[in-house]
Write an enzyme that holds these catalytic residues in place. Structure first.
Site, PDB file in Angstrom:
ATOM      1  CG  ASP A  22     102.850  27.703  55.533  1.00 56.67           C
ATOM      2  OD1 ASP A  22     103.565  27.786  56.762  1.00 56.67           O
ATOM      3  OD2 ASP A  22     102.794  26.775  56.972  1.00 56.67           O
ATOM      4  CG  HIS A  39     106.174  37.215  52.188  1.00 58.68           C
ATOM      5  ND1 HIS A  39     105.053  35.883  53.412  1.00 58.68           N
ATOM      6  CD2 HIS A  39     106.639  37.535  54.042  1.00 58.68           C
ATOM      7  CE1 HIS A  39     105.546  36.289  53.953  1.00 58.68           C
ATOM      8  NE2 HIS A  39     105.906  36.500  54.657  1.00 58.68           N
ATOM      9  CG  LEU A 133      85.794  33.681  44.180  1.00 60.25           C
ATOM     10  CD1 LEU A 133      84.698  32.441  45.023  1.00 60.25           C
ATOM     11  CD2 LEU A 133      86.882  34.081  43.415  1.00 60.25           C
TER      12      LEU A 133
HETATM   13  C1  FPP Z   1     102.478  31.658  54.864  1.00 55.91           C
HETATM   14  O1  FPP Z   1     104.092  31.843  54.443  1.00 55.91           O
HETATM   15  C2  FPP Z   1     102.503  33.261  54.215  1.00 55.91           C
HETATM   16  C3  FPP Z   1     101.698  34.262  54.752  1.00 55.91           C
HETATM   17  C4  FPP Z   1     101.913  34.219  56.488  1.00 55.91           C
HETATM   18  C5  FPP Z   1     101.521  34.983  54.273  1.00 55.91           C
HETATM   19  C6  FPP Z   1     100.883  35.302  52.942  1.00 55.91           C
HETATM   20  C7  FPP Z   1     100.573  36.706  52.476  1.00 55.91           C
HETATM   21  C8  FPP Z   1     101.069  36.745  51.291  1.00 55.91           C
HETATM   22  C9  FPP Z   1     100.923  35.526  50.382  1.00 55.91           C
HETATM   23  C10 FPP Z   1      99.893  37.828  50.733  1.00 55.91           C
HETATM   24  C11 FPP Z   1      99.110  38.555  50.945  1.00 55.91           C
HETATM   25  C12 FPP Z   1      99.133  38.987  50.412  1.00 55.91           C
HETATM   26  C13 FPP Z   1      97.155  39.330  48.882  1.00 55.91           C
HETATM   27  C14 FPP Z   1      96.617  39.753  47.985  1.00 55.91           C
HETATM   28  C15 FPP Z   1      95.582  37.995  50.309  1.00 55.91           C
HETATM   29  P1  FPP Z   1     105.271  31.322  56.001  1.00 55.91           P
HETATM   30  O2  FPP Z   1     105.429  32.947  56.115  1.00 55.91           O
HETATM   31  O3  FPP Z   1     104.706  30.811  57.297  1.00 55.91           O
HETATM   32  O4  FPP Z   1     105.743  30.795  55.114  1.00 55.91           O
HETATM   33  P2  FPP Z   1     107.325  29.834  56.511  1.00 55.91           P
HETATM   34  O5  FPP Z   1     106.021  28.670  56.448  1.00 55.91           O
HETATM   35  O6  FPP Z   1     108.010  29.129  55.057  1.00 55.91           O
HETATM   36  O7  FPP Z   1     107.831  30.638  56.688  1.00 55.91           O
END
Ligand code: FPP
Length: 241
Positions: A22, A39, A133
């Site tokens: 998050d 991201h 893993l």
């Molecule tokens: C949460 O931050 C993050 C996500 C919803 C997406 C996570 C995805 C990645 C890191 C990319 C995936 C890649 C792979 C290879 C698995 P948020 O957008 O909810 O942040 P906020 O709460 O600050 O708005």
């Protein structure tokens, strides 16, 4: 420089670590950048934490990459996330192979765009024989979706006479979940300061240790990961006994 890695007892590692990644959006906003920038940097944390987990000998690492609820985000952000996923899988498949890492997915992957689903399935197939893993990506996943599906399948099997209501044990319910081949998590980490579970692995975390940190996901790298494991190892797990 000394690392907390050296303090970890390799004999008492969590077998399965799950992470709610998050704070990508907030991290980017603090830097005056667009959410997608967060991201992109989050993918670097995925790489760092996956390597650290594999290096230690952790057996399962589950990452909450996209929730059922995330479909409600602006199309532009959803598309960018799906593209990032395709890019990351394309780039990282050789590294997964080299490090004996097997890719698995949980969630309603039929909802993913064709290109994303195909890349995931290709990588899953290519890495299926790896024995190190298991990297489990939760995509279009929500725990209530999973429990609802499992319940519908159990009800259908009862109706068809394949099982009796009295046969429904915890083990049977687990075997109807998308996580059926995966042991329950021992440690659940959530980054970025929110202290909630957000529809993630509700059935599976019954006895899981929870770890919350204020660090946003793009800043969560090896040392933070080692700290979470040290916290886990300092706890007395009684499993209700
Ligand atoms: C949460 O931050 C993050 C996500 C919803 C997406 C996570 C995805 C990645 C890191 C990319 C995936 C890649 C792979 C290879 C698995 P948020 O957008 O909810 O942040 P906020 O709460 O600050 O708005």
């Amino acid at each position: 420089m000394s690392s907390n890695k050296d303090k970890i007892d390799k004999e008492r590692l969590p077998v399965h670590i799950a992470i709610i990644m998050d704070g990508n959006g907030r991290w980017a906003k603090e830097k005056g950048e667009a959410r997608v920038f967060g991201h992109k940097n989050g993918v670097e944390s995925v790489r760092a934490v996956t390597e650290a987990a594999a290096g230690l000998g952790v057996k399962y690492l589950t990452l909450y990459a996209f929730s059922t609820e995330n479909w409600g985000r602006p199309a532009e952000e959803v598309d960018a996330l799906m593209d990032l996923l395709v890019d990351a899988i394309e780039k990282e498949t050789p590294t997964l192979q080299k490090n004996n890492i097997r890719l698995l997915t949980i969630g309603d992957i039929n909802r993913l765009p064709e290109k994303t689903r195909k890349k995931l399935l290709d990588c899953t197939e290519q890495t299926a024989g790896n024995t190190g893993l298991s990297l489990v990506l939760a995509l279009s996943y929500s725990s209530r979706w999973e429990i609802r599906n499992a319940t519908q399948k159990i009800a259908a099997d009862v109706k068809e006479g394949k099982i009796n209501p009295g046969d429904i044990t915890d083990e049977l319910i687990s075997s109807y979940m998308t996580t059926r081949s995966i042991p329950d998590p021992d440690l659940l980490i959530r980054t970025s300061g929110e202290i909630r579970i957000s529809n993630f692995l509700l059935w599976q975390i019954a006895y899981c240790e929870l770890y919350f940190t204020h660090t946003h996901w793009p800043d969560f790298r090896e040392e933070e990961f080692f700290n979470a494991i040290l916290s886990f190892q300092s706890r007395d797990r009684r499993f209700g006994k």
